[in-house]
Design an enzyme around this catalytic site. Structure first.
Site, mmCIF file in Angstrom:
data_model
loop_
_atom_site.group_PDB
_atom_site.id
_atom_site.type_symbol
_atom_site.label_atom_id
_atom_site.label_comp_id
_atom_site.label_asym_id
_atom_site.label_seq_id
_atom_site.Cartn_x
_atom_site.Cartn_y
_atom_site.Cartn_z
ATOM 1 N N GLY A 47 0.935 -1.210 0.068
ATOM 2 C CA GLY A 47 -0.018 -0.022 0.173
ATOM 3 C C GLY A 47 0.945 1.211 0.070
ATOM 4 O O GLY A 47 1.856 1.233 -0.900
ATOM 5 N N GLU A 48 0.580 2.232 0.840
ATOM 6 C CA GLU A 48 1.465 3.370 0.964
ATOM 7 C C GLU A 48 1.989 3.218 2.254
ATOM 8 O O GLU A 48 1.157 3.476 3.404
ATOM 9 C CB GLU A 48 0.922 4.545 0.698
ATOM 10 C CG GLU A 48 1.390 5.837 0.209
ATOM 11 C CD GLU A 48 2.364 5.679 -0.803
ATOM 12 O OE1 GLU A 48 2.223 5.152 -1.691
ATOM 13 O OE2 GLU A 48 3.516 5.991 -0.585
ATOM 14 N N SER A 49 3.173 3.282 2.701
ATOM 15 C CA SER A 49 3.837 3.070 3.865
ATOM 16 C C SER A 49 4.008 4.565 4.739
ATOM 17 O O SER A 49 3.429 4.339 5.896
ATOM 18 C CB SER A 49 5.404 2.699 3.841
ATOM 19 O OG SER A 49 6.181 3.534 2.807
ATOM 20 N N CYS A 79 6.390 -5.190 0.266
ATOM 21 C CA CYS A 79 6.058 -3.949 -0.181
ATOM 22 C C CYS A 79 6.075 -2.925 0.718
ATOM 23 O O CYS A 79 7.116 -2.680 1.381
ATOM 24 C CB CYS A 79 5.307 -3.838 -1.314
ATOM 25 S SG CYS A 79 5.636 -2.725 -2.510
ATOM 26 N N ARG A 106 13.004 3.388 -0.930
ATOM 27 C CA ARG A 106 11.431 3.384 -1.375
ATOM 28 C C ARG A 106 11.480 3.802 -2.994
ATOM 29 O O ARG A 106 12.267 4.497 -3.524
ATOM 30 C CB ARG A 106 10.800 4.474 -0.550
ATOM 31 C CG ARG A 106 10.528 4.142 0.526
ATOM 32 C CD ARG A 106 9.565 5.227 1.106
ATOM 33 N NE ARG A 106 8.165 5.554 0.634
ATOM 34 C CZ ARG A 106 7.546 6.402 0.604
ATOM 35 N NH1 ARG A 106 7.904 7.656 1.399
ATOM 36 N NH2 ARG A 106 6.389 6.398 0.113
ATOM 37 N N ILE A 133 4.994 -3.140 -7.805
ATOM 38 C CA ILE A 133 4.374 -2.017 -8.041
ATOM 39 C C ILE A 133 4.949 -0.721 -7.085
ATOM 40 O O ILE A 133 4.927 -0.927 -5.969
ATOM 41 C CB ILE A 133 2.925 -2.135 -7.690
ATOM 42 C CG1 ILE A 133 2.160 -3.150 -8.325
ATOM 43 C CG2 ILE A 133 2.268 -0.799 -7.603
ATOM 44 C CD1 ILE A 133 0.941 -3.642 -7.739
ATOM 45 N N ARG A 134 5.513 0.130 -7.738
ATOM 46 C CA ARG A 134 6.211 1.375 -7.013
ATOM 47 C C ARG A 134 7.114 0.514 -6.078
ATOM 48 O O ARG A 134 6.988 1.150 -4.714
ATOM 49 C CB ARG A 134 5.352 2.329 -6.652
ATOM 50 C CG ARG A 134 4.989 3.142 -7.897
ATOM 51 C CD ARG A 134 3.801 4.409 -7.719
ATOM 52 N NE ARG A 134 4.118 5.050 -6.356
ATOM 53 C CZ ARG A 134 4.875 6.248 -6.421
ATOM 54 N NH1 ARG A 134 5.585 6.396 -7.488
ATOM 55 N NH2 ARG A 134 4.951 6.740 -5.318
ATOM 56 N N HIS A 169 4.834 -8.564 -4.823
ATOM 57 C CA HIS A 169 3.551 -8.935 -4.081
ATOM 58 C C HIS A 169 2.920 -10.143 -4.328
ATOM 59 O O HIS A 169 2.236 -10.455 -5.363
ATOM 60 C CB HIS A 169 2.380 -7.844 -4.623
ATOM 61 C CG HIS A 169 2.590 -6.366 -4.262
ATOM 62 N ND1 HIS A 169 1.863 -5.965 -3.135
ATOM 63 C CD2 HIS A 169 3.272 -5.549 -4.781
ATOM 64 C CE1 HIS A 169 2.045 -4.665 -2.905
ATOM 65 N NE2 HIS A 169 3.185 -4.455 -4.160
ATOM 66 N N GLU A 171 0.706 -11.949 -3.008
ATOM 67 C CA GLU A 171 -0.563 -11.954 -2.947
ATOM 68 C C GLU A 171 -1.479 -11.504 -4.041
ATOM 69 O O GLU A 171 -2.976 -11.599 -4.174
ATOM 70 C CB GLU A 171 -1.184 -11.096 -1.605
ATOM 71 C CG GLU A 171 -1.151 -9.660 -1.912
ATOM 72 C CD GLU A 171 0.228 -8.882 -1.760
ATOM 73 O OE1 GLU A 171 1.205 -9.606 -1.849
ATOM 74 O OE2 GLU A 171 0.206 -7.465 -1.625
#
Ligand code: GLN
Length: 196
Positions: A47-49, A79, A106, A133-134, A169, A171
């Site tokens: 997600g977004e850390s 991630c 990051r 993803i990023r 990822h 998942e």
């Protein structure tokens, strides 16, 4: 055995689907009471850390989860979850749990390669599908960190005792359960049988 999934933000549902496929019992952590329960492993999704870090603080989850991880709770970070566990983030002043002796970068692949898919090995398993993803990658590892996966010369999966991280990822590949299986078999079950 019961696994907790941090369900604050990001791709937590996808982890739950994999746990369903493996027939593993789980519940979501959304508030303090959830984190106070007894459980045998924790998943920190992608997600977004920065957002997750903020929510962990605001919901009063940060200290209790950090203490559990330091006490040996098996944890699997993908991630953004990897970033939350890292001791250092080389291109950011922030630091979150900081429980794993790794330095990470990051958004390390730059704009053009922001998202990509490839296959690589993970430990002895070959042809593992990997969705980035990023994503971050790991720049340095400390003593006791086992490197499990290197893609294009960059470390993208590692383990230190009870902590497992992947920059990709697993998942997001719906019929692929092997990395979660590794977490359950090699980390959660070991600790579980040690303790009980
Ligand atoms: N770029 C995100 C971060 O820095 C991680 C991306 C992801 O989890 N897919 O937190």
């Amino acid at each position: 055995m019961k696994i907790a999934v941090a369900a604050l933000q990001g791709a937590f549902l996808e982890h739950e689907k994999i746990l369903d496929r493996l027939d593993i019992e789980y519940f979501e952590i959304r508030k303090r009471e959830d984190a106070e329960k007894d459980f045998d492993g924790l998943i920190l999704p992608g997600g977004e850390s920065t957002t997750m870090g903020k929510l962990l603080d605001e919901l009063d989850l940060f200290d209790i989860l950090k203490a559990k991880i330091e006490n040996g709770l098996p944890v699997f970070g993908t991630c953004a979850g990897l970033i939350l566990l890292a001791r250092e983030i080389s291109n950011d002043d922030k630091r979150y749990f900081g429980t794993m002796d790794i330095t990470v970068r990051r958004n390390a692949y730059g704009r053009q390669l922001g998202s990509f898919e490839t296959t690589g090995s993970f430990g002895k398993t070959e042809n593992v599908p990997m969705v980035f993803i990023r994503a971050p990658y790991i720049e340095q590892t400390g003593n006791g960190v086992e490197v499990l996966s290197v893609v294009d010369g960059k470390i993208v999966a590692a383990r230190q005792n009870n902590q497992l991280v992947t920059a990709f990822h697993p998942e997001l590949v719906s019929d692929y359960t092997q990395i979660h299986q590794y977490f359950i078999d090699k980390i959660v079950k070991n600790t579980y049988t040690d303790l009980k």
